[in-house]
Each structure stands twice: as C-alpha cells, then as structure tokens.
Scaffold this active site. Sequence first.
Site, PDB file in Angstrom:
ATOM      1  N   PHE A   1     -10.353  23.046  -2.658  1.00 12.75           N
ATOM      2  CA  PHE A   1     -11.043  23.140  -3.947  1.00 12.75           C
ATOM      3  C   PHE A   1     -10.643  21.947  -4.833  1.00 12.75           C
ATOM      4  O   PHE A   1      -9.461  21.669  -5.005  1.00 12.75           O
ATOM      5  CB  PHE A   1     -10.695  24.471  -4.631  1.00 12.75           C
ATOM      6  CG  PHE A   1     -11.311  24.588  -6.000  1.00 12.75           C
ATOM      7  CD1 PHE A   1     -12.696  24.668  -6.141  1.00 12.75           C
ATOM      8  CD2 PHE A   1     -10.524  24.595  -7.142  1.00 12.75           C
ATOM      9  CE1 PHE A   1     -13.278  24.761  -7.402  1.00 12.75           C
ATOM     10  CE2 PHE A   1     -11.094  24.694  -8.406  1.00 12.75           C
ATOM     11  CZ  PHE A   1     -12.471  24.772  -8.536  1.00 12.75           C
ATOM     12  N   GLN A   2     -11.614  21.266  -5.355  1.00 14.29           N
ATOM     13  CA  GLN A   2     -11.426  20.085  -6.220  1.00 14.29           C
ATOM     14  C   GLN A   2     -10.603  18.988  -5.554  1.00 14.29           C
ATOM     15  O   GLN A   2      -9.839  18.289  -6.213  1.00 14.29           O
ATOM     16  CB  GLN A   2     -10.828  20.485  -7.567  1.00 14.29           C
ATOM     17  CG  GLN A   2     -11.805  21.339  -8.377  1.00 14.29           C
ATOM     18  CD  GLN A   2     -11.404  21.533  -9.822  1.00 14.29           C
ATOM     19  OE1 GLN A   2     -10.228  21.555 -10.152  1.00 14.29           O
ATOM     20  NE2 GLN A   2     -12.393  21.693 -10.686  1.00 14.29           N
TER      21      GLN A   2
ATOM     22  N   GLU B   1     -13.426  13.417 -19.393  1.00 14.86           N
ATOM     23  CA  GLU B   1     -12.452  12.439 -18.907  1.00 14.86           C
ATOM     24  C   GLU B   1     -12.920  11.009 -19.129  1.00 14.86           C
ATOM     25  O   GLU B   1     -12.106  10.099 -19.325  1.00 14.86           O
ATOM     26  CB  GLU B   1     -12.145  12.669 -17.424  1.00 14.86           C
ATOM     27  CG  GLU B   1     -11.363  13.951 -17.139  1.00 14.86           C
ATOM     28  CD  GLU B   1     -12.238  15.192 -17.022  1.00 14.86           C
ATOM     29  OE1 GLU B   1     -13.475  15.098 -17.262  1.00 14.86           O
ATOM     30  OE2 GLU B   1     -11.688  16.267 -16.676  1.00 14.86           O
TER      31      GLU B   1
ATOM     32  N   LYS C   1       0.086  18.503  -6.180  1.00 18.80           N
ATOM     33  CA  LYS C   1       0.624  19.586  -7.009  1.00 18.80           C
ATOM     34  C   LYS C   1       2.041  19.972  -6.576  1.00 18.80           C
ATOM     35  O   LYS C   1       2.903  20.244  -7.421  1.00 18.80           O
ATOM     36  CB  LYS C   1      -0.329  20.792  -6.939  1.00 18.80           C
ATOM     37  CG  LYS C   1      -0.134  21.756  -8.086  1.00 18.80           C
ATOM     38  CD  LYS C   1      -1.291  22.732  -8.206  1.00 18.80           C
ATOM     39  CE  LYS C   1      -1.043  23.743  -9.309  1.00 18.80           C
ATOM     40  NZ  LYS C   1      -2.155  24.683  -9.466  1.00 18.80           N
TER      41      LYS C   1
ATOM     42  N   MET D   1     -32.025  -2.978 -25.905  1.00 26.06           N
ATOM     43  CA  MET D   1     -31.836  -4.175 -25.095  1.00 26.06           C
ATOM     44  C   MET D   1     -32.766  -4.165 -23.876  1.00 26.06           C
ATOM     45  O   MET D   1     -33.314  -5.205 -23.483  1.00 26.06           O
ATOM     46  CB  MET D   1     -30.375  -4.294 -24.659  1.00 26.06           C
ATOM     47  CG  MET D   1     -30.050  -5.595 -23.967  1.00 26.06           C
ATOM     48  SD  MET D   1     -30.536  -7.023 -24.929  1.00 26.06           S
ATOM     49  CE  MET D   1     -29.014  -7.401 -25.790  1.00 26.06           C
TER      50      MET D   1
HETATM   51  C1  LIG Z   1     -23.995   3.474 -18.523  1.00 25.24           C
HETATM   52  C2  LIG Z   1     -25.091   2.494 -18.711  1.00 25.24           C
HETATM   53  N1  LIG Z   1     -26.350   2.815 -18.348  1.00 25.24           N
HETATM   54  C3  LIG Z   1     -27.361   1.919 -18.524  1.00 25.24           C
HETATM   55  C4  LIG Z   1     -27.111   0.695 -19.064  1.00 25.24           C
HETATM   56  C5  LIG Z   1     -28.244  -0.327 -19.223  1.00 25.24           C
HETATM   57  N2  LIG Z   1     -28.457  -0.655 -20.646  1.00 25.24           N
HETATM   58  C6  LIG Z   1     -27.929  -1.738 -21.234  1.00 25.24           C
HETATM   59  S1  LIG Z   1     -28.284  -1.860 -22.841  1.00 25.24           S
HETATM   60  C7  LIG Z   1     -29.219  -0.462 -22.783  1.00 25.24           C
HETATM   61  C8  LIG Z   1     -29.915   0.049 -24.001  1.00 25.24           C
HETATM   62  C9  LIG Z   1     -28.976   0.504 -25.053  1.00 25.24           C
HETATM   63  O1  LIG Z   1     -29.714   1.201 -26.031  1.00 25.24           O
HETATM   64  P1  LIG Z   1     -29.039   1.658 -27.363  1.00 25.24           P
HETATM   65  O2  LIG Z   1     -27.785   2.351 -27.122  1.00 25.24           O
HETATM   66  O3  LIG Z   1     -30.043   2.395 -28.169  1.00 25.24           O
HETATM   67  O4  LIG Z   1     -28.670   0.280 -28.073  1.00 25.24           O
HETATM   68  P2  LIG Z   1     -29.639  -0.909 -28.573  1.00 25.24           P
HETATM   69  O5  LIG Z   1     -29.808  -1.855 -27.434  1.00 25.24           O
HETATM   70  O6  LIG Z   1     -30.926  -0.297 -29.011  1.00 25.24           O
HETATM   71  O7  LIG Z   1     -28.875  -1.524 -29.694  1.00 25.24           O
HETATM   72  C10 LIG Z   1     -29.227   0.087 -21.491  1.00 25.24           C
HETATM   73  C11 LIG Z   1     -29.967   1.292 -21.102  1.00 25.24           C
HETATM   74  C12 LIG Z   1     -25.776   0.404 -19.394  1.00 25.24           C
HETATM   75  N3  LIG Z   1     -25.416  -0.786 -19.881  1.00 25.24           N
HETATM   76  N4  LIG Z   1     -24.807   1.321 -19.246  1.00 25.24           N
END
Ligand SMILES: Cc1ncc(C[n+]2csc(CCOP(=O)(O)OP(=O)(O)O)c2C)c(N)n1
Length: 582
Positions: free
Chosen positions: A129-130, A67, A179, A493
């Site tokens: 349920f759900q 979803e 429902k 990042m």
């Molecule tokens: C759902 C979610 N969990 C954690 C983060 C924190 N976060 C931001 S950027 C990042 C790293 C992303 O890594 P990648 O997809 O390999 O991309 P890159 O930065 O290496 O280009 C994380 C963990 C987020 N933005 N969203």
Amino acid sequence: METLELTEEVIKTKATQTLSGSQAVLEAFVAEGVDTIFGYPGGAIMPIYDALYDYHDKLKHILVRHEQGGIHAGQGYARSSGKVGVVFATSGPGATNLVTGLADAMIDSTPLVCVTGQVFAHLLGTDAFQEVDVINITTPVTKWNYQVTDANEIPHILAKAFFIARTGRPGPVLIDITKNAQLQKFEYSGYTPCNHIRSYRPKPIVRKEYIQQAAELINQAKKPFIIFGQGVILGKAEKEFKEFVEKSGIPAAWTILGLSALPTDHPLNVGMLGMHGNYGPNVLTNECDVLIAVGMRFDDRVTGRLDKYAKQAKVIHLDIDPAEIDKNVKTTVPVWGDCKETLPLLTQLVEAKQHTDWHNQFKAYSQKENEVVIQKEMHPTTEEMTMAEVLNVLNELTNGDAIIVTDVGQHQMVACRYAKFNQSKSNITSGGAGTMGFGLPAAIGAKFGAPERPVVAIIGDGGIQMTIQEFGTIMQTGINVKILILNNQFLGMVRQWQQLFHDKRYSFVDIESPDYVMVAKGYRIEGAKINQRADLKNALSTMLNHDGSYMLEVMVAKEDNVFPMVPQGRGVSEIVLSKDQV
Ligand SMILES: Cc1ncc(C[n+]2csc(CCOP(=O)(O)OP(=O)(O)O)c2C)c(N)n1
C-alpha cells in the site's frame, strides 16, 4: 550556501544515547540549523511525525495543503534565505507529488533536503500500500537520492544530504526512509557534519592561468559585455560581482534568475536578456567582442537560436559546474570555480575603464524600446489596465524593497521586466522549469525564509487555480503574504503564442475564474477586486499596508502581449518590438 556552526556541545550531548531513526532525523535537522519544515503527513512517515511532536520548540513544521505546495514553499524558503529548504512527504502519492518541485529545484539549482517515508523494508517490491519506487522516479530530478533501510545510517546519510544540497552547484536531495528504519532504536553517537565526499568536488581548484587569460581578453576588448545569472546569488558573490562590474565599467545584463543580484537601477545594469528581455542586451549580444558569462547556463530562452548566438564574440564563462562549460556555447576561456573566489581575482587584473561609446549604444536601443514599448505599456491610453502599469505603481509603493514571487506566464515576464529591486534574493520565480502553480506556495516559503521582508506574489488567473489550496496554509499559519492576481481571463502566454504563431486559433486558453474575493474570504484572507485605473494606487496601497495577508485581483487587458520578443527559432538580434514584426 550557509556555513554550518556545529558546536562540540551539540555533537557530544547527544552521544551514545538510544534514539529511534525518526529522532535521529530530527536531531540532524537541529544540528544543521533547520528552523522550518514544510510537509504533509501520512502512514509511511508517521514515526517521524510522532517524533516531531516532541521537537515543537526546536523545529517549526508548516502543514501545507498539497505536497507540491510543500516543496515549492521549501524552494521559496531556500531562495529568500540562502539556506537549505526542508520538506517532508509520505510514500506513494505523497512522494510523487514532490516530483514537479524536484525538477524545478534541480534546474534552478535550489538546495533542498526532502525526506519521504517509505513502506517497511520487507515489503519493498511487493506493491505494498502506497509503495512507489521513489528512488527511480526521482533520480533524474535530484542531485542525489538515497533509500535508508537501517536507522544506523541516518546520521551520516543526512549529513551527506545537507552537504550535497548546499555545496557546489546547489540542488535537491531526496532521502527515502523505510518505516522500520524510522521506528528502529539504535545507539546514537552524535551528529558529525559532512564536509568531504570522495569523488565529489564541489569547489573546483581555481586555475590562475585562465583568470589571467580572461583578464587579457577583457583588457583588450572594445565592446565587452557581462551577462549574469543566479550563480552570483547562490555564490553569495553580489559584492564581488558589483566590484568587478564597477571597476571594469562593462555593461551587465541579467537572466531572470540573476535578477536582483545587481540593483536594477545600477548605472551599469543594462537590463534583461532573453525571449522577453530588453532590446539592447539582446541585439548587442551579437555585437560585443568579449562576452563574459557569470553563473549562468546559456539556457535556450536566453540564447535563442544557438547558431546565431554571439558568433563574433570570444566567450569567457565563469561557472562552478564544469558540466555547463561548453555545453551550449563554445567557451574561449573557461573559468571553472566559485565566483566568490574567481571574481575578485579577475577584478584585480582588469583595467578600470568606462566604455562610454559602447554604453551609448545600449542607451540608444533602450530609448527605442522605451518609446515603442515601455511608455505605452506603463502609461496606456486605453481603458483597460496593463500588467506593466500595475508593476509601475507597485514599484512606486514598495521602493524596490519587496521580495516579488511570480508564477509563470505573461505576468511573470512583465514582473521580471518591470519590477525594481535594490537588494539580492528578491526575485523568486520558476525559471528553468516554468512551473505554473509555483507562485503562491513559493511566496509562503519566501516569507518564512525572510520574515522581516514584505513578500508580494504576482500570479495569473491560470496559475493561481493550480495551487489555490495553499490559501489554507496562509490561513492556518497567519503568515503575511500579499497576493496580486493579474486576471486577463486567459491563459495569457499560450494565447499570445496562439495569436502570433497559430493564426489566432485560440484553442482552450479561455479560462474562467471563481470569485477570488469570496474564495479568499472563505480562507479568512481579506481581499478586493478592481477593474478601474482610478482605483489602482489605493488598492495596491491598501494591500501593502494591510496587517496580514491580502489578496488583490486586478482585471487587466485581455489580449495584451509581452514585447519585445525573440520569436522561437530566431536569433537574439532578431528580437521584435511589436506584433507587426513577428
Ligand atoms: C504546470 C504547467 N502547465 C502548463 C504550462 C504552460 N503554460 C505556460 S504559461 C501558461 C499560461 C499561464 O496563464 P496565467 O496563469 O493566466 O498567466 P498569464 O500568462 O495570463 O499571465 C501556460 C498554460 C506551464 N508552464 N506549467
């Protein structure tokens, strides 16, 4: 958002029939011009899916794999088409899987109508349920939500849902239908679209005196600066905005959601704002005398430290949402209204100017950034490939015509910094929420929303693993989406922040990847992996020219950083160009 053409015929032919609540939901969709629904079935929404069986010639349903994928696809669809995205999910876990997407759509003002199934009304509150209390869970992340327990309510509640989702500052609406209401037969007397709700004023009355005051400030300004956001795109005001910029001759910079509202190579477009934006727009925010903000919300990623943000400037804020005015930045002249209406009024009153000396200041900063960052990133002398050089070659091959959908992280910032766009609604990314996992499903939705346009998803090796199951949706629908994985073998990042601000203590950012080519192959998606610069252009061109979806994994430098950067807690003019300055 889109105007609805409900003919008398549509309304009357359905009048005074006996329909089920489920049929009434689908009739509402047909009347509202919905063509695509992204969804996933389950027990509490089965009557609606049963009714859908008879609507296959009018409504296309895309079976997603999760979803969350469904709602991000709905967002991608809405953003590429300018229409309302429509999503189905069942009760309980189906509904809770929508929550991240709702939050994302809420902060990025994306119009959605989500319909969730719910347990029978007599079971509500019994831990059936759900059963989850989806209304309470989603209240802070929806523009409006409502639980229907009686089928008689369905036509007017759905009409309200579409009206609220698409008007004013758009946003997500969730309608939860028990429902029994889906099964209930009732006397259906046609569908009447909603165009008014008491106490909801989506289109503010434009106050001419503020337009006048804004024009006076602009005409007196020596160093005016325009900053624009997604409001220009959502308001379908690209033409009006361009006319305002061109007549006033004022340099204009964008937030990442505003990107593509003005062509990237327009001579008055001076680049990107914010944490990883361009040097000049950030520094000169603190030197302009009049700051004209159009359809943007002064997000902290754009402003940096607020007590050091544009303190010298008089601020004119054009926004449709009164809650944004004075929220973060004190406004001198508020121009509350739909920018499609307010911009032409302002353009009439502003004097035609060129501001050559002021533009030269932007050029000087741009040259410096070009020397210190851009050229090195786009044409590296190292063996490892950089994300910027991948974008550079991609630009060459797409000519700015593609829709680029990004996930979240370094690749997102690099894509937004370097991608070229010549038309609006071309940059689709999770801005306010920064939701990893957004990219792949949003790209699928974007392609359904704009089937005639090429769609390239740019995703990191972290984010792709969050929603990779949507390869299954691509497989089953046969849709043509290009997937470009920029693999730096890190959660890049976060690694960058750990390197710069946590003494290089790399804590759980080293991430392994599967063999993406094999995974894609398992889903009957062709693909390739490259790690040599010499192969880059050919590989990208093969991907773009392939007849159907294609996945290309490019191995890029492991420890490259995105610069410039406004380090957290600093002002925009304290932006740095390299890690030695952090
Ligand atoms: C759902 C979610 N969990 C954690 C983060 C924190 N976060 C931001 S950027 C990042 C790293 C992303 O890594 P990648 O997809 O390999 O991309 P890159 O930065 O290496 O280009 C994380 C963990 C987020 N933005 N969203």
